[in-house]
Design a protein around this motif. Structure first.
Motif: not given
Length: 90
Positions: A37-42
């Motif tokens: 999970t990347a920053i921003g929830g992607r």
């Protein structure tokens, strides 16, 4: 002097973890598919390479995965026991 980025609690190896930018040869222990999970929830699914040595695992981007598969085949089970050298590239 250590790079300040090595002082954060990170789960995966980064280029700044290579001591002085030196090459690091490691033995692949296993490869698993992981959802990140990347920053921003992607969310994205990527191979995560674990090593026999006591270092953090490597999130394998497409370039790294293609390079390893060119050497050892497409089946990640075949990568176990094989050596890879990590290095900083521009």
């Amino acid at each position: 002097m250590p790079d300040y980025r090595t002082m954060y609690d990170r789960d995966y190896i980064g280029h700044f973890d290579l001591p002085g930018g030196a090459d690091l040869t490691l033995t692949i222990k296993r490869v698993i598919g992981g959802e990140l999970t990347a920053i921003g929830g992607r969310k994205s699914k990527k191979p995560i390479v674990h090593f026999a040595q006591a270092v953090k695992p490597l999130i394998c981007n497409k370039t790294n995965a293609r390079t390893i598969s060119a050497m050892y085949g497409n089946m990640t089970e075949q990568w176990a026991g094989k050596h890879v050298t990590l290095f900083v590239s521009t």
